[in-house]
Design an enzyme around this catalytic site. Structure first.
Site: not given
Ligand code: DGL
Length: 269
Positions: A10-11, A73, A152, A184, A186
């Site tokens: 993931d990011s 992600c 984050e 997302c 997150h």
């Molecule tokens: N966790 C990432 C997703 O599911 C995105 C977060 C980011 O913007 O990097 O898209």
């Protein structure tokens, strides 16, 4: 019997929500987790750039002999899933299809809301995945960049976060949705806070659990399960210097995360 690890990326910390479900579902599998914290956020970047980051990560994990890759992600899945599948000779699983399918199963009034990154919303990846299963469903998507930023940074509760959640979700409530997809990875980190804001008005779908089921299904189908019965090992990598990855990871995974290895992806290519 296949002891090679599964690669998950993931990011940043978002993919840990998928990793946690994978641990529950297939506890004997060895896992490598990669958080590209130096390039966070993916959601506001061009999908082409995200694809470039994702390929570097995939090559890094592939060189560590992973047997399966999970794009934990949504933005990365929207940007690169098809290309990853055609470029690597191991199974690659994304998070969009499992969540979309689960939401279509649950909706009664065929009105589904999605909160996601700007990139995922613009790609219309959820609309496409949902309409693959049911063309009659109306999809209402909203970018939620501020929420992802808070998460984050480690802001996982408090008044500021509640206000941001309710500003993001109110327009979807006005659309009479009966299911909300956390588009997302997150967002499951603040699922309780999101639930509190929605007053039971709709069901919440997070693709983490569905993705873990898909991982288990593919491991079995391809006969590459780790059947040792021994508790698996986990190794964590990140690219950033000043992220809160370890701190947030510990809050979420407890002692399962002890240290993070810093990687310079620039040097990998
Ligand atoms: N966790 C990432 C997703 O599911 C995105 C977060 C980011 O913007 O990097 O898209």
């Amino acid at each position: 019997m296949d002891k090679r690890p599964i690669g998950i990326f993931d990011s940043g910390v978002g993919g840990l929500t998928v990793l946690r479900e994978i641990i529950k579902k297939v506890p004997a599998e060895n896992l490598l987790y990669f958080g590209d914290t130096a390039n966070f956020p993916y959601g506001t970047k061009k999908l082409e750039d995200v694809k470039m980051f994702v390929f570097k990560i995939a090559e890094f994990l592939y060189s560590r002999d992973v047997k399966l890759l999970v794009a934990a992600c949504n933005t990365a899945s929207a940007a690169a899933l098809d290309d990853l599948r055609s470029s690597f000779n191991i199974p690659v699983i994304g998070v969009i299809e499992p969540g979309a399918k689960a939401a279509v199963k649950v909706t009664k009034n065929k009105r589904i809301g999605v909160i996601a990154t700007e990139g995922t919303v613009k790609s219309a990846a959820y609309d496409k995945a949902i309409h693959k299963t049911d063309k009659e469903v109306s999809v209402f998507s909203r970018p939620a960049t501020l929420l992802i930023d808070y998460i984050e940074k480690g802001v996982l509760d408090g008044r500021q976060l509640e206000i941001a959640i309710s500003e993001c979700i109110s327009p979807l409530v006005g659309q009479d949705i009966d299911v909300l997809i956390l588009g997302c990875t997150h967002f499951p980190l603040i699922e309780e806070q999101i639930k509190a804001c929605c007053n039971d008005g709709f069901k919440i779908i997070s693709s983490a659990e569905e993705t873990a089921k898909e991982v288990a299904r593919i491991l079995c189908l391809q006969n590459i399960e780790n059947t040792s019965g021994v508790r698996a090992s986990m190794v964590f990598f990140e690219t950033g210097f000043q992220s809160r990855f370890l701190e947030i990871g510990k809050r979420f995974l407890g002692d399962d995360i002890k240290e993070i290895i810093r990687v310079d992806l620039g040097a990998q290519t």
